[in-house]
Design a protein around this motif. Structure first.
Motif, PDB file in Angstrom:
ATOM      1  N   ASP A 202      31.234  49.012  61.177  1.00  0.00           N
ATOM      2  CA  ASP A 202      31.533  47.682  60.659  1.00  0.00           C
ATOM      3  C   ASP A 202      30.755  47.453  59.364  1.00  0.00           C
ATOM      4  O   ASP A 202      29.657  46.903  59.373  1.00  0.00           O
ATOM      5  CB  ASP A 202      31.176  46.621  61.702  1.00  0.00           C
ATOM      6  N   LYS A 203      31.311  47.895  58.259  1.00  0.00           N
ATOM      7  CA  LYS A 203      30.666  47.731  56.961  1.00  0.00           C
ATOM      8  C   LYS A 203      31.336  46.596  56.192  1.00  0.00           C
ATOM      9  O   LYS A 203      32.551  46.485  56.180  1.00  0.00           O
ATOM     10  CB  LYS A 203      30.777  49.015  56.130  1.00  0.00           C
ATOM     11  N   ARG A 204      30.524  45.784  55.563  1.00  0.00           N
ATOM     12  CA  ARG A 204      31.039  44.721  54.709  1.00  0.00           C
ATOM     13  C   ARG A 204      30.734  45.077  53.261  1.00  0.00           C
ATOM     14  O   ARG A 204      29.578  45.160  52.863  1.00  0.00           O
ATOM     15  CB  ARG A 204      30.397  43.378  55.070  1.00  0.00           C
ATOM     16  N   HIS A 205      31.791  45.308  52.488  1.00  0.00           N
ATOM     17  CA  HIS A 205      31.641  45.587  51.065  1.00  0.00           C
ATOM     18  C   HIS A 205      31.883  44.290  50.297  1.00  0.00           C
ATOM     19  O   HIS A 205      32.959  43.699  50.398  1.00  0.00           O
ATOM     20  CB  HIS A 205      32.650  46.652  50.612  1.00  0.00           C
ATOM     21  N   PHE A 206      30.896  43.859  49.543  1.00  0.00           N
ATOM     22  CA  PHE A 206      31.032  42.620  48.784  1.00  0.00           C
ATOM     23  C   PHE A 206      31.619  42.916  47.402  1.00  0.00           C
ATOM     24  O   PHE A 206      31.175  43.838  46.718  1.00  0.00           O
ATOM     25  CB  PHE A 206      29.679  41.935  48.638  1.00  0.00           C
ATOM     26  N   GLN A 207      32.617  42.124  47.023  1.00  0.00           N
ATOM     27  CA  GLN A 207      33.229  42.255  45.705  1.00  0.00           C
ATOM     28  C   GLN A 207      32.461  41.354  44.740  1.00  0.00           C
ATOM     29  O   GLN A 207      32.666  40.146  44.694  1.00  0.00           O
ATOM     30  CB  GLN A 207      34.705  41.845  45.766  1.00  0.00           C
ATOM     31  N   LEU A 208      31.565  41.954  43.981  1.00  0.00           N
ATOM     32  CA  LEU A 208      30.685  41.208  43.092  1.00  0.00           C
ATOM     33  C   LEU A 208      30.724  41.790  41.682  1.00  0.00           C
ATOM     34  O   LEU A 208      30.867  43.007  41.516  1.00  0.00           O
ATOM     35  CB  LEU A 208      29.236  41.273  43.596  1.00  0.00           C
ATOM     36  N   PRO A 209      30.574  40.947  40.674  1.00  0.00           N
ATOM     37  CA  PRO A 209      30.473  41.480  39.311  1.00  0.00           C
ATOM     38  C   PRO A 209      29.125  42.160  39.103  1.00  0.00           C
ATOM     39  O   PRO A 209      28.096  41.667  39.577  1.00  0.00           O
ATOM     40  CB  PRO A 209      30.610  40.232  38.429  1.00  0.00           C
ATOM     41  N   ASN A 210      29.139  43.314  38.452  1.00  0.00           N
ATOM     42  CA  ASN A 210      27.910  44.028  38.088  1.00  0.00           C
ATOM     43  C   ASN A 210      27.069  44.425  39.294  1.00  0.00           C
ATOM     44  O   ASN A 210      25.831  44.449  39.212  1.00  0.00           O
ATOM     45  CB  ASN A 210      27.040  43.176  37.149  1.00  0.00           C
ATOM     46  N   ALA A 211      27.694  44.732  40.411  1.00  0.00           N
ATOM     47  CA  ALA A 211      26.904  45.103  41.591  1.00  0.00           C
ATOM     48  C   ALA A 211      27.759  45.797  42.634  1.00  0.00           C
ATOM     49  O   ALA A 211      28.969  45.583  42.711  1.00  0.00           O
ATOM     50  CB  ALA A 211      26.256  43.868  42.205  1.00  0.00           C
ATOM     51  N   GLU A 212      27.089  46.637  43.442  1.00  0.00           N
ATOM     52  CA  GLU A 212      27.666  47.177  44.666  1.00  0.00           C
ATOM     53  C   GLU A 212      26.743  46.747  45.801  1.00  0.00           C
ATOM     54  O   GLU A 212      25.559  47.056  45.796  1.00  0.00           O
ATOM     55  CB  GLU A 212      27.743  48.698  44.612  1.00  0.00           C
ATOM     56  N   LEU A 213      27.299  46.030  46.764  1.00  0.00           N
ATOM     57  CA  LEU A 213      26.509  45.531  47.882  1.00  0.00           C
ATOM     58  C   LEU A 213      27.256  45.823  49.178  1.00  0.00           C
ATOM     59  O   LEU A 213      28.414  45.444  49.339  1.00  0.00           O
ATOM     60  CB  LEU A 213      26.268  44.027  47.736  1.00  0.00           C
ATOM     61  N   ILE A 214      26.588  46.518  50.100  1.00  0.00           N
ATOM     62  CA  ILE A 214      27.178  46.890  51.379  1.00  0.00           C
ATOM     63  C   ILE A 214      26.253  46.405  52.496  1.00  0.00           C
ATOM     64  O   ILE A 214      25.040  46.628  52.443  1.00  0.00           O
ATOM     65  CB  ILE A 214      27.359  48.415  51.488  1.00  0.00           C
ATOM     66  N   TYR A 215      26.818  45.742  53.500  1.00  0.00           N
ATOM     67  CA  TYR A 215      26.037  45.252  54.629  1.00  0.00           C
ATOM     68  C   TYR A 215      26.587  45.842  55.918  1.00  0.00           C
ATOM     69  O   TYR A 215      27.787  45.749  56.201  1.00  0.00           O
ATOM     70  CB  TYR A 215      26.089  43.721  54.689  1.00  0.00           C
ATOM     71  N   ILE A 216      25.703  46.459  56.703  1.00  0.00           N
ATOM     72  CA  ILE A 216      26.058  47.048  57.995  1.00  0.00           C
ATOM     73  C   ILE A 216      25.260  46.301  59.066  1.00  0.00           C
ATOM     74  O   ILE A 216      24.063  46.531  59.229  1.00  0.00           O
ATOM     75  CB  ILE A 216      25.743  48.553  58.034  1.00  0.00           C
ATOM     76  N   PRO A 217      25.886  45.364  59.788  1.00  0.00           N
ATOM     77  CA  PRO A 217      25.130  44.480  60.683  1.00  0.00           C
ATOM     78  C   PRO A 217      24.497  45.173  61.880  1.00  0.00           C
ATOM     79  O   PRO A 217      23.448  44.748  62.356  1.00  0.00           O
ATOM     80  CB  PRO A 217      26.175  43.449  61.123  1.00  0.00           C
TER      81      PRO A 217
END
Length: 198
Positions: A7-22
């Protein structure tokens, strides 16, 4: 059962890669690591300077590395200790998901609701261009705030849960700031391991 959650959450953000695995670690494994780290790490509290005044840092810290390179931030220089077997195993697990080799881990112990980490970016020169930062949380859930330096609309919050992994990549440390603020709500201890490469 697989150790890691899909269950990975990939955030769509400008100038960034952010992934959250709860649920990077399940609760049982996370509980074991929390107790070990809380009781076996040589925690220290350094002083920081804010607007010319010296204050105790509002959390406890420790530094471990596979090399002897010190790490400096906010006018604090820390000398690393060798990885313990438990931290080394955590590093291996985190590297599998990140597909990145880490050399150093900064640990933070937030003892209560008054412990915090102010707005900052992990953009020290020693980390290189576009560093990969993997942040692993154990214990109480704390709110992670992150905001773009120039785009006012890009300001967000994320609950960092027990056993969760947050991965910051790309240009994020150049264009974004993040913090763990104080909270008015009672919370228990939280331990955070931030893996990086020096």
């Amino acid at each position: 059962m697989d150790l890691f959650s899909s269950d990975k959450r990939h955030f769509q953000l400008p100038n960034a890669e952010l992934i959250y695995i709860p649920n990077f670690y399940d609760q049982k494994k996370a509980d074991v690591y929390l107790e070990h780290l809380k009781n076996n790490i040589p925690w220290q509290q350094d002083d920081i300077k804010i607007f010319g005044k010296t204050h105790p840092q509002p959390r406890l810290t420790a530094l471990f590395a596979i090399n002897a390179k010190p790490y400096s931030y906010s006018n604090i220089t820390m000398t690393p200790k060798p990885f313990t077997s438990e931290i080394h195993q955590i590093k291996i697990d985190v590297q599998k998901i990140c597909q990145h080799e880490f050399t150093t881990v900064l640990l933070n112990l937030y003892r209560n609701r008054n412990d915090s980490n102010g707005w900052h970016a992990d953009n020290e020169k020693a980390l290189g261009i576009n560093p990969v930062i993997a942040s692993l949380s154990f214990g109480a859930t704390r709110v992670f705030h992150f905001k773009h330096r120039t785009i006012k609309e890009e300001s967000h919050k994320l609950n960092l849960e027990h056993g969760s992994l947050l991965i910051m990549k790309g240009e994020m440390q150049h264009f974004w700031l993040h913090q763990i603020p104080k909270t008015k709500t009672h919370v228990n201890e939280r331990i955070n391991l931030t893996f990086r490469t020096l």
